[in-house]
Structures are given as structure tokens and as C-alpha cells.
Design an enzyme around this catalytic site. Sequence first.
Site, mmCIF file in Angstrom:
data_model
loop_
_atom_site.group_PDB
_atom_site.id
_atom_site.type_symbol
_atom_site.label_atom_id
_atom_site.label_comp_id
_atom_site.label_asym_id
_atom_site.label_seq_id
_atom_site.Cartn_x
_atom_site.Cartn_y
_atom_site.Cartn_z
ATOM 1 C CG ASP A 61 -0.462 -6.215 -4.508
ATOM 2 O OD1 ASP A 61 0.765 -6.345 -4.339
ATOM 3 O OD2 ASP A 61 -1.261 -7.172 -4.478
ATOM 4 C CG HIS A 207 -3.923 -2.618 -2.095
ATOM 5 N ND1 HIS A 207 -4.259 -3.408 -1.010
ATOM 6 C CD2 HIS A 207 -4.076 -3.399 -3.195
ATOM 7 C CE1 HIS A 207 -4.600 -4.617 -1.436
ATOM 8 N NE2 HIS A 207 -4.505 -4.640 -2.753
#
Length: 250
Positions: A61, A207
Site C-alpha cells: 500500500d 507498505h
Amino acid sequence: MSSGRRREPGRRGVFLARWAVVGLAAVQVGPVVTAAPPVRGRFLPRLSGVGRPDRVALTFDDGPDPDSTPRFLEVLARHRARATFFLLGARVARYPALVGEIVAEGHEVAVHGWEHRNLLRRGPLATYRDLARARAAITTAAGRPPRFFRPPYGVLTGPALLAGVRLGLEPVLWTCWGRDWTARATPESVFRAVTRGLAGGGTVLLHDSDYAAAPGAWRAGLAALPRVLAECDGRGWTVGPLGPHLEPAR
């Protein structure tokens, strides 16, 4: 006059029917259901990213980021692994060439919104415009429309679900994550957090950017990534993007 022949629903019809059920839940109790992994994992497994038991979906993400995303691409290339990158439209508009690089290396790109804002604070029109703008930016940069979206913080509201249906975007969250966004994250803590909930058919969230995290937090996830990949390999699971992961086995 009717021929009496039943017409099978097309892909869009199946898509709409499937997410009408989730949409009802999201309208009624969306934040409660979608923000609690144990609840959604039991009652909404596809929303959690539960797919084929011989595979694990790897997702990232908050990118793209020119300082960090290329480093993740290098590790993935070294291990011959593919992933799904949930991108922020504002970052895509700023670094479109990096999106092209992600796609050129065989990875999947998806929508994470225009900016990293909690959709609980946005109305239906603002939510739709946010996702539509991000989808358009990603389509232009990647040369193809994205299939999936993941709302920031995993909070899937009713308006977000309905906007996704209108835009042909399927929501997918995760079954386990590395908790790699904090200043206290270490390679060991990320690895332990991921493997604590890791199982065949699951979806891992990491991430590749610190855009919405503590500065430099991505380094812990990057360092843990080879161990996560090795763990999956040792358990006999194929690591890949969401698309093949969610398709039925043939």
C-alpha cells in the site's frame, strides 16, 4: 416471444450480484465488519482476500515512491515474485513512470484512493470522485484499468462500495499484515506479525512507502520481505498478485 432459454450472467452481472451482498453489509455495519479482520475473515472471506489455498497474495500500500518502491521491486525480482501494488492517485500523478516500471516487471496495480484519507469522513459524491480520479490516473499510467481497490485504513463504507461497483473495482482487504508503518517496527517484528496470521489462501499487507507512516518505516518491511517470501516457499505456497490468487483453480 421468449425462447425459454436462460441467459447466463456476464462477468459484470456476477460482479454486481456478488458485491450487492457486501454492499448491504457495508451500508448497515460497514466500518464494524470491514475494519475487524476476524469478523470479515469469517463472514466475508473474499473481501479479506482469501483465495486459493496453494497461494498467498502479496500486496503493498501507499506507493509509488521513488525512494522506496524501486527497492521493493529489486527484492521481488531477485526472488522471482509478483505482487499487487495499491497506489495513491496523487502519487501516481507525480510519478507515472514508476507505475509503468511496476507493470513492466509483471506486477499488478490497484486503487488505494487519491490520497490517504479515511472515507468515513467523506460523503458519497466526494468518495466517488476520489476513487474515479485515482482509477483514471492509474489507468493512464499503467496502460490498463485496475481491477481491485482497497480503502485507506481498511474502512469500507457503503458509498465506497457503491462507487467501486460503478467503477468496476472489487474491494480486497487482507488476512495478515506486518504492522510496518510505525517508528518502532523492525524486520523481526514485521516478520513475526505477518507469520502470526499467515496461512495458505491468505493475503499479506505490507507498505512500500512511508507516505502515511512514520518516516523510513518502509525499511523494516523491506528487510523482512525476503524472510516472508522464504517462509511461503518453505510451506509450499506460490506468492503472487491478487488476480490469479482469487481465480478458481482449474
